[in-house]
Design a protein around this motif. Structure first.
Motif, PDB file in Angstrom:
ATOM      1  N   ARG A   1       2.689  10.627  -7.043  1.00 25.86           N
ATOM      2  CA  ARG A   1       3.593  11.044  -8.104  1.00 25.86           C
ATOM      3  C   ARG A   1       2.824  11.274  -9.414  1.00 25.86           C
ATOM      4  O   ARG A   1       3.072  12.235 -10.139  1.00 25.86           O
ATOM      5  N   GLY A   2       1.866  10.403  -9.708  1.00 28.18           N
ATOM      6  CA  GLY A   2       1.060  10.568 -10.907  1.00 28.18           C
ATOM      7  C   GLY A   2       0.182  11.798 -10.847  1.00 28.18           C
ATOM      8  O   GLY A   2       0.015  12.509 -11.843  1.00 28.18           O
ATOM      9  N   LYS A   3      -0.369  12.078  -9.656  1.00 29.52           N
ATOM     10  CA  LYS A   3      -1.217  13.268  -9.518  1.00 29.52           C
ATOM     11  C   LYS A   3      -0.399  14.535  -9.722  1.00 29.52           C
ATOM     12  O   LYS A   3      -0.845  15.482 -10.394  1.00 29.52           O
TER      13      LYS A   3
ATOM     14  N   THR B   1      13.907  13.268 -24.102  1.00 28.38           N
ATOM     15  CA  THR B   1      14.266  13.649 -22.737  1.00 28.38           C
ATOM     16  C   THR B   1      13.057  13.514 -21.809  1.00 28.38           C
ATOM     17  O   THR B   1      13.171  13.001 -20.683  1.00 28.38           O
ATOM     18  N   GLN B   2      11.905  13.946 -22.283  1.00 29.35           N
ATOM     19  CA  GLN B   2      10.677  13.879 -21.494  1.00 29.35           C
ATOM     20  C   GLN B   2      10.319  12.429 -21.174  1.00 29.35           C
ATOM     21  O   GLN B   2       9.963  12.098 -20.031  1.00 29.35           O
ATOM     22  N   HIS B   3      10.441  11.567 -22.169  1.00 33.78           N
ATOM     23  CA  HIS B   3      10.106  10.158 -21.966  1.00 33.78           C
ATOM     24  C   HIS B   3      11.091   9.500 -20.990  1.00 33.78           C
ATOM     25  O   HIS B   3      10.681   8.749 -20.093  1.00 33.78           O
ATOM     26  N   ALA B   4      12.364   9.774 -21.161  1.00 34.91           N
ATOM     27  CA  ALA B   4      13.380   9.195 -20.264  1.00 34.91           C
ATOM     28  C   ALA B   4      13.138   9.623 -18.826  1.00 34.91           C
ATOM     29  O   ALA B   4      13.273   8.825 -17.889  1.00 34.91           O
ATOM     30  N   GLU B   5      12.768  10.878 -18.631  1.00 36.51           N
ATOM     31  CA  GLU B   5      12.492  11.373 -17.283  1.00 36.51           C
ATOM     32  C   GLU B   5      11.239  10.714 -16.705  1.00 36.51           C
ATOM     33  O   GLU B   5      11.176  10.395 -15.518  1.00 36.51           O
ATOM     34  N   ALA B   6      10.232  10.497 -17.567  1.00 34.98           N
ATOM     35  CA  ALA B   6       9.006   9.839 -17.107  1.00 34.98           C
ATOM     36  C   ALA B   6       9.291   8.416 -16.636  1.00 34.98           C
ATOM     37  O   ALA B   6       8.769   7.973 -15.604  1.00 34.98           O
ATOM     38  N   ILE B   7      10.140   7.698 -17.383  1.00 35.48           N
ATOM     39  CA  ILE B   7      10.497   6.335 -16.979  1.00 35.48           C
ATOM     40  C   ILE B   7      11.326   6.360 -15.695  1.00 35.48           C
ATOM     41  O   ILE B   7      11.139   5.523 -14.806  1.00 35.48           O
ATOM     42  N   ARG B   8      12.239   7.332 -15.599  1.00 33.79           N
ATOM     43  CA  ARG B   8      13.079   7.437 -14.397  1.00 33.79           C
ATOM     44  C   ARG B   8      12.215   7.655 -13.161  1.00 33.79           C
ATOM     45  O   ARG B   8      12.494   7.098 -12.092  1.00 33.79           O
ATOM     46  N   GLN B   9      11.154   8.442 -13.308  1.00 37.88           N
ATOM     47  CA  GLN B   9      10.263   8.719 -12.185  1.00 37.88           C
ATOM     48  C   GLN B   9       9.166   7.663 -12.022  1.00 37.88           C
ATOM     49  O   GLN B   9       8.296   7.802 -11.170  1.00 37.88           O
ATOM     50  N   GLU B  10       9.206   6.631 -12.870  1.00 35.31           N
ATOM     51  CA  GLU B  10       8.216   5.551 -12.852  1.00 35.31           C
ATOM     52  C   GLU B  10       6.804   6.057 -13.123  1.00 35.31           C
ATOM     53  O   GLU B  10       5.812   5.510 -12.614  1.00 35.31           O
TER      54      GLU B  10
ATOM     55  N   TRP C   1       0.828  -1.206   0.000  1.00 36.16           N
ATOM     56  CA  TRP C   1       0.000   0.000   0.000  1.00 36.16           C
ATOM     57  C   TRP C   1       0.864   1.258   0.000  1.00 36.16           C
ATOM     58  O   TRP C   1       0.515   2.266  -0.620  1.00 36.16           O
ATOM     59  N   GLY C   2       1.998   1.196   0.675  1.00 40.01           N
ATOM     60  CA  GLY C   2       2.881   2.359   0.687  1.00 40.01           C
ATOM     61  C   GLY C   2       3.379   2.705  -0.707  1.00 40.01           C
ATOM     62  O   GLY C   2       3.424   3.879  -1.091  1.00 40.01           O
ATOM     63  N   ARG C   3       3.760   1.669  -1.476  1.00 44.10           N
ATOM     64  CA  ARG C   3       4.234   1.927  -2.832  1.00 44.10           C
ATOM     65  C   ARG C   3       3.102   2.434  -3.723  1.00 44.10           C
ATOM     66  O   ARG C   3       3.298   3.325  -4.543  1.00 44.10           O
ATOM     67  N   ARG C   4       1.932   1.874  -3.554  1.00 44.13           N
ATOM     68  CA  ARG C   4       0.784   2.353  -4.344  1.00 44.13           C
ATOM     69  C   ARG C   4       0.533   3.840  -4.095  1.00 44.13           C
ATOM     70  O   ARG C   4       0.316   4.619  -5.027  1.00 44.13           O
ATOM     71  N   LEU C   5       0.542   4.225  -2.811  1.00 45.79           N
ATOM     72  CA  LEU C   5       0.255   5.614  -2.477  1.00 45.79           C
ATOM     73  C   LEU C   5       1.352   6.552  -2.987  1.00 45.79           C
ATOM     74  O   LEU C   5       1.078   7.653  -3.458  1.00 45.79           O
ATOM     75  N   THR C   6       2.610   6.104  -2.903  1.00 44.32           N
ATOM     76  CA  THR C   6       3.718   6.920  -3.405  1.00 44.32           C
ATOM     77  C   THR C   6       3.571   7.156  -4.899  1.00 44.32           C
ATOM     78  O   THR C   6       3.713   8.288  -5.392  1.00 44.32           O
ATOM     79  N   LEU C   7       3.288   6.093  -5.649  1.00 43.84           N
ATOM     80  CA  LEU C   7       3.137   6.229  -7.099  1.00 43.84           C
ATOM     81  C   LEU C   7       1.899   7.053  -7.447  1.00 43.84           C
ATOM     82  O   LEU C   7       1.910   7.857  -8.384  1.00 43.84           O
ATOM     83  N   MET C   8       0.828   6.861  -6.688  1.00 39.47           N
ATOM     84  CA  MET C   8      -0.397   7.611  -6.939  1.00 39.47           C
ATOM     85  C   MET C   8      -0.157   9.115  -6.788  1.00 39.47           C
ATOM     86  O   MET C   8      -0.582   9.918  -7.618  1.00 39.47           O
TER      87      MET C   8
END
Length: 435
Positions: free
Chosen positions: A189-191, A314-323, A180-187
């Motif tokens: 980040r997406g917001k 560059t934008q895509h690479a950064e998006a992958i880096r940030q998951e 749940w912690g990882r889900r919330l962190t990613l959520m």
């Protein structure tokens, strides 16, 4: 409830878009994947294959239902419809196929019925070939699933087992592997990423026409092998094979930029999906197995071809880096608990109230079937189609088959008339071929 299969989070996003399309007076999120065949397939074998598919994948003949706050497929048996159409005298095959494809996408009877089958097959017979068309409701599966369904049908019974893995959807499986912690962190980040995207107001190719009935038109463009080879060479040099979607998106943005937006914001924003299936895995067939990312560029960047490619890489690479490719999965999971209308506003609207997506885009990729012929008829080509919301009123689908790049330009009338599409197509092909 017995026989009820809930939609996975990606399916639910497509359900929201289906309801948004219906709200605009159109039949819904119907899609098409067609095979151009060099002859007539064995009809008995096709009917038998469809019966086997209905037995193997009960969702294909299910009906979309709501149970409490969840939507899903209520299984009840039945068959997958197979309808035959014959080209009338005096009409060429290409013209007949095009007219019937668009008519089937609009079909007011079956498409509007509450108990309509979410999938049907159509044989469009002409003197010099056959078009085998699968029409389905997008929440049921993605184009990759339909391709695997074609493979299942054309395979001998003893080889069909590899398409039958019974497991949770890849989206649910990925979510289930996280704490749940990882889900919330990613959520979170997406917001925050969505908030950053919305700082740049999106431009759109059309000013939405408020009155009058809309209709879908599909422009199929198949480039020759020499043009395709040239485009692939440019693609490798500009973005590398792993960035194929970025090349197509850059060319799409450039074509839109040269025509000039009817609704002008600060730049272009194109959502693009990625398939969670590993490699050429034969499973899963049903359910949508995708996540989403956004490609965004200002008008100034889009006007400079070299700068645009570098910016998107560059934008895509950064998006992958940030998951960020994973960050939208928990957001989609949370969205299932919202009302469809509220979820639609979150998915579509920027903070300014405008549509987030400048156009819809799909890179279906290279299509390779398990066999060179479909039940005795050679596979000559492929066609695709889909409905789209208004705005943006434009969806461009890319795929490759037999060494040829195929573009399916789907647009709504009267938002984007034929003359606009002619100019857009010219600019898009020019950008694809440019060094």
């Amino acid at each position: 409830m017995k026989g009820f299969a809930p939609l996975n989070p990606s399916d639910h996003v497509l359900l929201v878009m289906d309801r948004e399309i219906r709200r605009e007076g159109l039949p819904g999120a119907w899609c098409a994947f067609a095979l151009e065949l060099g002859g007539r397939p064995d009809e008995a074998a096709l009917s038998g294959g469809l019966d086997a598919a209905a037995a193997a994948f009960p969702t294909l003949t299910a009906r979309l239902r709501q149970r409490g706050r969840r939507f899903g497929w209520q299984r009840g048996g039945g068959t997958i419809p197979l309808v035959r159409h014959t080209c009338p005298p005096g009409l060429d095959a290409a013209g007949f196929w095009q007219k019937r494809l668009e008519a089937l996408m609009h079909d007011p009877g079956e498409a509007a019925a509450d108990d309509a089958s979410p999938l049907s097959f159509h044989l469009l017979y002409a003197e010099d070939g056959t078009l085998l068309l699968a029409r389905w409701l997008h929440p049921l599966m993605d184009a990759g699933g339909v391709k695997r369904l074609f493979d299942f049908i054309m395979s001998p019974p003893e080889e069909r087992g590899r398409y039958l893995e019974d497991a949770p959807s890849l989206v649910d499986r990925r979510l289930g592997s996280w704490s749940w912690g990882r889900r919330l962190t990613l959520m979170w980040r997406g917001k925050r990423h969505n908030d950053r995207i919305d700082r740049i107001e999106s431009s759109h190719p059309a000013t939405t026409v408020e009155r009058g009935r809309r209709s879908l038109r599909i422009r199929q463009l198949i480039l020759d092998p020499e043009q395709t080879a040239r485009i692939l060479s440019n693609l490798r040099r500009r973005v590398g094979l792993g960035g194929q979607s970025l090349y197509f998106i850059a060319c799409l943005m450039r074509a839109l930029e040269q025509i000039k937006p009817a609704s002008r914001g600060a730049g272009w924003c194109i959502p693009y999906a990625f398939d969670l299936r590993p490699g050429n895995a034969p499973v899963p067939v049903t359910g949508n197995q995708v996540g989403v990312l956004f490609a965004q560029a200002s008008h100034a960047v889009a006007r400079d071809r070299d700068a645009l490619f570098q910016h998107l890489k560059t934008q895509h690479a950064e998006a992958i880096r940030q998951e960020l490719d994973m960050a939208y999965l928990p957001l989609m999971w949370l969205g299932r608990w919202l009302s469809l209308s509220k979820y639609a506003r979150i998915l579509r609207r920027q903070k300014t109230g405008g549509e987030r997506s400048s156009a819809w885009f799909s890179d279906i990729g290279e299509i390779r079937f398990s066999r060179p012929d479909f039940l005795g008829a050679s596979i000559v080509g492929v066609r695709h189609g889909c409905f789209v919301t208004s705005p943006p009123s434009l969806a461009v689908l890319f795929s490759r088959f037999g060494g040829r790049l195929s573009l399916s330009i789907n647009h709504l009338l009267p938002d984007l008339p034929a003359e606009w599409i002619e100019r857009f197509q010219t600019h898009l092909v020019s950008e694809l071929l440019a060094d």
